[in-house]
Design a protein around this motif. Structure first.
Motif, PDB file in Angstrom:
ATOM      1  N   LYS A 130      51.920  44.454  35.570  1.00  0.00           N
ATOM      2  CA  LYS A 130      52.719  45.619  35.924  1.00  0.00           C
ATOM      3  C   LYS A 130      53.759  45.202  36.964  1.00  0.00           C
ATOM      4  O   LYS A 130      53.649  44.141  37.582  1.00  0.00           O
ATOM      5  N   THR A 131      54.726  46.059  37.170  1.00  0.00           N
ATOM      6  CA  THR A 131      55.804  45.745  38.115  1.00  0.00           C
ATOM      7  C   THR A 131      55.314  45.626  39.549  1.00  0.00           C
ATOM      8  O   THR A 131      55.997  45.040  40.386  1.00  0.00           O
ATOM      9  N   ASP A 132      54.116  46.149  39.863  1.00  0.00           N
ATOM     10  CA  ASP A 132      53.570  46.024  41.214  1.00  0.00           C
ATOM     11  C   ASP A 132      52.829  44.701  41.422  1.00  0.00           C
ATOM     12  O   ASP A 132      52.198  44.483  42.448  1.00  0.00           O
ATOM     13  N   GLY A 133      52.868  43.802  40.419  1.00  0.00           N
ATOM     14  CA  GLY A 133      52.237  42.487  40.547  1.00  0.00           C
ATOM     15  C   GLY A 133      50.768  42.451  40.173  1.00  0.00           C
ATOM     16  O   GLY A 133      50.116  41.431  40.346  1.00  0.00           O
ATOM     17  N   THR A 134      50.228  43.563  39.636  1.00  0.00           N
ATOM     18  CA  THR A 134      48.839  43.561  39.207  1.00  0.00           C
ATOM     19  C   THR A 134      48.710  42.982  37.799  1.00  0.00           C
ATOM     20  O   THR A 134      49.652  43.024  37.007  1.00  0.00           O
ATOM     21  N   LEU A 135      47.522  42.437  37.513  1.00  0.00           N
ATOM     22  CA  LEU A 135      47.211  41.823  36.229  1.00  0.00           C
ATOM     23  C   LEU A 135      46.056  42.583  35.591  1.00  0.00           C
ATOM     24  O   LEU A 135      45.069  42.895  36.260  1.00  0.00           O
ATOM     25  N   TRP A 136      46.182  42.864  34.296  1.00  0.00           N
ATOM     26  CA  TRP A 136      45.205  43.651  33.563  1.00  0.00           C
ATOM     27  C   TRP A 136      44.820  42.908  32.288  1.00  0.00           C
ATOM     28  O   TRP A 136      45.650  42.196  31.708  1.00  0.00           O
ATOM     29  N   SER A 137      43.575  43.088  31.825  1.00  0.00           N
ATOM     30  CA  SER A 137      43.154  42.488  30.557  1.00  0.00           C
ATOM     31  C   SER A 137      42.142  43.387  29.867  1.00  0.00           C
ATOM     32  O   SER A 137      41.501  44.216  30.509  1.00  0.00           O
ATOM     33  N   TRP A 138      42.009  43.212  28.542  1.00  0.00           N
ATOM     34  CA  TRP A 138      41.059  43.986  27.758  1.00  0.00           C
ATOM     35  C   TRP A 138      40.880  43.352  26.387  1.00  0.00           C
ATOM     36  O   TRP A 138      41.636  42.481  25.992  1.00  0.00           O
ATOM     37  N   GLY A 139      39.834  43.798  25.685  1.00  0.00           N
ATOM     38  CA  GLY A 139      39.537  43.299  24.347  1.00  0.00           C
ATOM     39  C   GLY A 139      38.271  42.463  24.307  1.00  0.00           C
ATOM     40  O   GLY A 139      37.352  42.639  25.104  1.00  0.00           O
ATOM     41  N   GLN A 140      38.219  41.530  23.387  1.00  0.00           N
ATOM     42  CA  GLN A 140      37.089  40.616  23.187  1.00  0.00           C
ATOM     43  C   GLN A 140      36.917  39.772  24.447  1.00  0.00           C
ATOM     44  O   GLN A 140      37.896  39.349  25.040  1.00  0.00           O
ATOM     45  N   ASN A 141      35.688  39.522  24.860  1.00  0.00           N
ATOM     46  CA  ASN A 141      35.480  38.828  26.126  1.00  0.00           C
ATOM     47  C   ASN A 141      34.442  37.710  26.033  1.00  0.00           C
ATOM     48  O   ASN A 141      33.723  37.443  26.982  1.00  0.00           O
ATOM     49  N   GLY A 142      34.342  37.069  24.873  1.00  0.00           N
ATOM     50  CA  GLY A 142      33.433  35.946  24.733  1.00  0.00           C
ATOM     51  C   GLY A 142      33.776  34.847  25.727  1.00  0.00           C
ATOM     52  O   GLY A 142      34.948  34.573  25.987  1.00  0.00           O
ATOM     53  N   ASN A 143      32.765  34.258  26.325  1.00  0.00           N
ATOM     54  CA  ASN A 143      32.928  33.191  27.322  1.00  0.00           C
ATOM     55  C   ASN A 143      33.697  33.629  28.558  1.00  0.00           C
ATOM     56  O   ASN A 143      34.249  32.800  29.279  1.00  0.00           O
ATOM     57  N   GLY A 144      33.789  34.935  28.795  1.00  0.00           N
ATOM     58  CA  GLY A 144      34.451  35.433  29.995  1.00  0.00           C
ATOM     59  C   GLY A 144      35.959  35.273  29.996  1.00  0.00           C
ATOM     60  O   GLY A 144      36.584  35.256  31.061  1.00  0.00           O
ATOM     61  N   GLY A 145      36.561  35.186  28.826  1.00  0.00           N
ATOM     62  CA  GLY A 145      37.994  34.915  28.722  1.00  0.00           C
ATOM     63  C   GLY A 145      38.922  35.960  29.312  1.00  0.00           C
ATOM     64  O   GLY A 145      40.106  35.699  29.493  1.00  0.00           O
ATOM     65  N   LEU A 146      38.411  37.151  29.637  1.00  0.00           N
ATOM     66  CA  LEU A 146      39.272  38.187  30.211  1.00  0.00           C
ATOM     67  C   LEU A 146      39.441  38.061  31.722  1.00  0.00           C
ATOM     68  O   LEU A 146      40.278  38.732  32.311  1.00  0.00           O
ATOM     69  N   GLY A 147      38.634  37.222  32.365  1.00  0.00           N
ATOM     70  CA  GLY A 147      38.784  37.010  33.790  1.00  0.00           C
ATOM     71  C   GLY A 147      38.097  38.028  34.679  1.00  0.00           C
ATOM     72  O   GLY A 147      38.467  38.190  35.846  1.00  0.00           O
ATOM     73  N   HIS A 148      37.067  38.737  34.161  1.00  0.00           N
ATOM     74  CA  HIS A 148      36.360  39.745  34.947  1.00  0.00           C
ATOM     75  C   HIS A 148      34.979  39.275  35.400  1.00  0.00           C
ATOM     76  O   HIS A 148      34.151  40.092  35.801  1.00  0.00           O
ATOM     77  N   ASN A 149      34.710  37.985  35.302  1.00  0.00           N
ATOM     78  CA  ASN A 149      33.444  37.393  35.732  1.00  0.00           C
ATOM     79  C   ASN A 149      32.243  37.971  34.978  1.00  0.00           C
ATOM     80  O   ASN A 149      31.175  38.179  35.527  1.00  0.00           O
ATOM     81  N   ASN A 150      32.447  38.297  33.690  1.00  0.00           N
ATOM     82  CA  ASN A 150      31.378  38.787  32.825  1.00  0.00           C
ATOM     83  C   ASN A 150      31.783  38.547  31.371  1.00  0.00           C
ATOM     84  O   ASN A 150      32.841  37.971  31.113  1.00  0.00           O
ATOM     85  N   GLU A 151      30.983  38.996  30.432  1.00  0.00           N
ATOM     86  CA  GLU A 151      31.315  38.886  29.011  1.00  0.00           C
ATOM     87  C   GLU A 151      31.329  40.256  28.338  1.00  0.00           C
ATOM     88  O   GLU A 151      31.100  40.386  27.141  1.00  0.00           O
TER      89      GLU A 151
END
Length: 185
Positions: free
Chosen positions: A130-151
Protein backbone atom coordinates in the motif's frame (compact mmCIF):
# COMPACT_ATOMS: atom_id res chain seq x y z
CA UNK A 1 11.79 -17.01 -33.15
CA UNK A 2 11.66 -13.29 -33.92
CA UNK A 3 9.49 -10.46 -32.54
CA UNK A 4 5.96 -10.12 -33.92
CA UNK A 5 3.92 -6.99 -33.30
CA UNK A 6 0.68 -7.31 -31.32
CA UNK A 7 -2.17 -5.55 -33.17
CA UNK A 8 -3.00 -1.98 -32.14
CA UNK A 9 -1.09 1.05 -30.91
CA UNK A 10 -0.94 3.18 -27.77
CA UNK A 11 0.21 0.23 -25.61
CA UNK A 12 1.43 1.56 -22.29
CA UNK A 13 2.20 -1.19 -19.76
CA UNK A 14 2.60 -4.97 -19.86
CA UNK A 15 1.72 -7.41 -17.10
CA UNK A 16 4.27 -8.88 -14.70
CA UNK A 17 3.76 -12.62 -15.05
CA UNK A 18 4.47 -15.28 -12.49
CA UNK A 19 6.45 -18.24 -13.88
CA UNK A 20 4.65 -20.41 -16.43
CA UNK A 21 2.19 -17.58 -17.08
CA UNK A 22 -0.04 -18.24 -20.07
CA UNK A 23 -2.48 -15.34 -19.62
CA UNK A 24 -1.38 -11.92 -20.80
CA UNK A 25 -2.52 -8.39 -19.94
CA UNK A 26 -1.56 -4.97 -21.26
CA UNK A 27 -2.91 -1.46 -20.81
CA UNK A 28 -3.20 1.36 -23.31
CA UNK A 29 -2.60 5.06 -22.69
CA UNK A 30 -6.38 5.60 -22.37
CA UNK A 31 -6.47 3.37 -19.25
CA UNK A 32 -8.13 0.39 -20.94
CA UNK A 33 -6.85 -3.11 -20.20
CA UNK A 34 -6.64 -5.89 -22.75
CA UNK A 35 -6.07 -9.61 -22.22
CA UNK A 36 -5.42 -12.77 -24.23
CA UNK A 37 -4.13 -16.30 -23.82
CA UNK A 38 -5.11 -19.18 -21.52
CA UNK A 39 -8.54 -18.71 -19.91
CA UNK A 40 -9.68 -22.04 -18.45
CA UNK A 41 -10.62 -20.42 -15.13
CA UNK A 42 -11.94 -17.13 -16.56
CA UNK A 43 -8.78 -15.29 -15.50
CA UNK A 44 -8.82 -13.05 -18.61
CA UNK A 45 -11.82 -11.14 -17.20
CA UNK A 46 -14.24 -11.55 -20.13
CA UNK A 47 -17.00 -13.36 -18.18
CA UNK A 48 -16.25 -16.61 -20.01
CA UNK A 49 -13.62 -19.33 -20.24
CA UNK A 50 -12.71 -18.90 -23.92
CA UNK A 51 -8.98 -18.90 -24.64
CA UNK A 52 -8.05 -16.00 -26.96
CA UNK A 53 -5.20 -15.63 -29.42
CA UNK A 54 -5.48 -11.84 -29.70
CA UNK A 55 -6.17 -8.99 -27.23
CA UNK A 56 -9.75 -8.29 -26.12
CA UNK A 57 -10.69 -5.38 -23.86
CA UNK A 58 -11.52 -6.12 -20.22
CA UNK A 59 -14.45 -4.04 -18.89
CA UNK A 60 -13.56 -0.84 -17.06
CA UNK A 61 -10.95 1.88 -17.36
CA UNK A 62 -8.12 3.42 -15.34
CA UNK A 63 -6.23 0.11 -15.12
CA UNK A 64 -2.61 0.62 -14.10
CA UNK A 65 -0.59 -2.26 -12.56
CA UNK A 66 -1.10 -5.93 -13.46
CA UNK A 67 0.22 -9.28 -12.22
CA UNK A 68 -0.72 -12.67 -13.60
CA UNK A 69 -0.14 -16.37 -13.01
CA UNK A 70 -1.55 -19.35 -14.88
CA UNK A 71 -4.65 -19.43 -12.67
CA UNK A 72 -5.43 -15.92 -11.44
CA UNK A 73 -4.52 -12.29 -11.99
CA UNK A 74 -4.52 -9.13 -9.87
CA UNK A 75 -4.84 -5.53 -11.07
CA UNK A 76 -4.54 -2.07 -9.52
CA UNK A 77 -6.44 0.92 -10.90
CA UNK A 78 -5.13 4.47 -10.84
CA UNK A 79 -7.44 5.21 -7.87
CA UNK A 80 -5.56 2.65 -5.72
CA UNK A 81 -8.24 -0.05 -5.77
CA UNK A 82 -7.17 -3.69 -6.21
CA UNK A 83 -9.06 -6.19 -8.37
CA UNK A 84 -8.77 -9.97 -8.83
CA UNK A 85 -9.85 -12.37 -11.58
CA UNK A 86 -9.68 -16.15 -11.96
CA UNK A 87 -9.34 -19.33 -9.92
CA UNK A 88 -10.17 -18.91 -6.22
CA UNK A 89 -10.70 -22.42 -4.83
CA UNK A 90 -9.72 -23.35 -1.25
CA UNK A 91 -7.27 -25.98 -2.53
CA UNK A 92 -5.37 -23.12 -4.11
CA UNK A 93 -5.61 -20.91 -1.03
CA UNK A 94 -8.27 -18.48 -2.31
CA UNK A 95 -5.72 -16.10 -3.89
CA UNK A 96 -8.23 -13.43 -4.99
CA UNK A 97 -8.45 -12.04 -1.44
CA UNK A 98 -12.22 -11.51 -1.27
CA UNK A 99 -12.79 -13.84 1.72
CA UNK A 100 -14.64 -16.54 -0.22
CA UNK A 101 -13.84 -19.51 -2.41
CA UNK A 102 -15.64 -18.56 -5.63
CA UNK A 103 -13.68 -18.27 -8.87
CA UNK A 104 -14.40 -15.13 -10.91
CA UNK A 105 -14.42 -14.54 -14.68
CA UNK A 106 -14.80 -10.77 -14.31
CA UNK A 107 -12.87 -8.39 -12.04
CA UNK A 108 -13.89 -8.25 -8.37
CA UNK A 109 -12.62 -5.57 -5.97
CA UNK A 110 -10.48 -6.63 -3.02
CA UNK A 111 -11.25 -4.77 0.23
CA UNK A 112 -9.21 -1.68 0.98
CA UNK A 113 -7.72 1.17 -1.00
CA UNK A 114 -4.35 2.80 -1.56
CA UNK A 115 -2.81 -0.35 -3.07
CA UNK A 116 0.44 0.54 -4.85
CA UNK A 117 1.97 -2.71 -6.19
CA UNK A 118 1.01 -6.37 -6.54
CA UNK A 119 2.60 -9.66 -7.59
CA UNK A 120 1.34 -13.25 -7.73
CA UNK A 121 2.91 -16.67 -8.11
CA UNK A 122 2.02 -20.11 -9.44
CA UNK A 123 1.20 -21.52 -5.99
CA UNK A 124 -1.77 -19.23 -5.37
CA UNK A 125 0.02 -16.60 -3.33
CA UNK A 126 -0.62 -12.88 -3.70
CA UNK A 127 1.56 -10.10 -2.27
CA UNK A 128 0.67 -6.40 -2.38
CA UNK A 129 1.92 -3.12 -0.93
CA UNK A 130 0.00 0.00 0.00
CA UNK A 131 1.05 3.62 -0.36
CA UNK A 132 1.71 3.78 3.41
CA UNK A 133 4.56 1.25 3.01
CA UNK A 134 2.69 -1.74 4.45
CA UNK A 135 2.99 -5.22 2.94
CA UNK A 136 0.08 -7.66 2.68
CA UNK A 137 -0.21 -11.30 1.55
CA UNK A 138 -2.88 -13.99 1.18
CA UNK A 139 -3.70 -17.30 -0.49
CA UNK A 140 -1.94 -20.68 -0.35
CA UNK A 141 0.62 -20.81 2.44
CA UNK A 142 2.52 -24.08 2.11
CA UNK A 143 5.97 -23.89 3.72
CA UNK A 144 5.08 -20.49 5.19
CA UNK A 145 5.48 -18.70 1.86
CA UNK A 146 3.17 -15.83 2.85
CA UNK A 147 5.55 -14.54 5.53
CA UNK A 148 3.19 -14.83 8.54
CA UNK A 149 5.32 -17.36 10.47
CA UNK A 150 2.72 -20.12 9.98
CA UNK A 151 1.18 -22.30 7.25
CA UNK A 152 -2.40 -21.01 7.53
CA UNK A 153 -4.19 -20.23 4.24
CA UNK A 154 -5.67 -16.74 4.15
CA UNK A 155 -8.62 -15.83 1.93
CA UNK A 156 -8.26 -12.07 2.48
CA UNK A 157 -5.27 -9.70 2.82
CA UNK A 158 -3.24 -10.02 6.05
CA UNK A 159 -0.55 -7.49 6.91
CA UNK A 160 3.05 -8.61 7.28
CA UNK A 161 4.78 -6.81 10.18
CA UNK A 162 6.80 -3.72 9.43
CA UNK A 163 6.58 -0.73 7.15
CA UNK A 164 8.59 0.93 4.39
CA UNK A 165 8.06 -2.06 2.09
CA UNK A 166 8.73 -1.06 -1.50
CA UNK A 167 9.38 -3.28 -4.54
CA UNK A 168 7.80 -6.76 -4.91
CA UNK A 169 8.84 -10.00 -6.57
CA UNK A 170 7.63 -13.59 -6.39
CA UNK A 171 8.94 -17.06 -7.08
CA UNK A 172 7.33 -20.47 -7.42
CA UNK A 173 6.39 -20.74 -3.70
CA UNK A 174 7.73 -17.54 -2.22
CA UNK A 175 7.79 -13.79 -2.37
CA UNK A 176 10.47 -11.17 -1.92
CA UNK A 177 10.39 -7.47 -1.23
CA UNK A 178 12.77 -4.57 -0.80
CA UNK A 179 12.36 -1.81 1.75
CA UNK A 180 12.95 1.87 1.12
CA UNK A 181 16.22 1.59 3.11
CA UNK A 182 17.59 -0.74 0.40
CA UNK A 183 17.30 -3.99 2.37
CA UNK A 184 15.98 -7.15 0.65
CA UNK A 185 13.60 -9.54 2.45
Amino acid sequence: SSPKQIPGTQWNNICKGGGNCRSFFATKTDGTMWSWGYNTFGQLGHRDTITRSSPKQVPGTNWNIMASSTYHSMHIKTDGTLWGIGYNDTSFGSPLGVNDHVSRSSPIQIPGTQWSDVTVNQQGQTYATKTDGTLWSWGQNGNGGLGHNNEIRYSSPVQIPGTQWDSLGSGYRSGSCTKTDGTLW
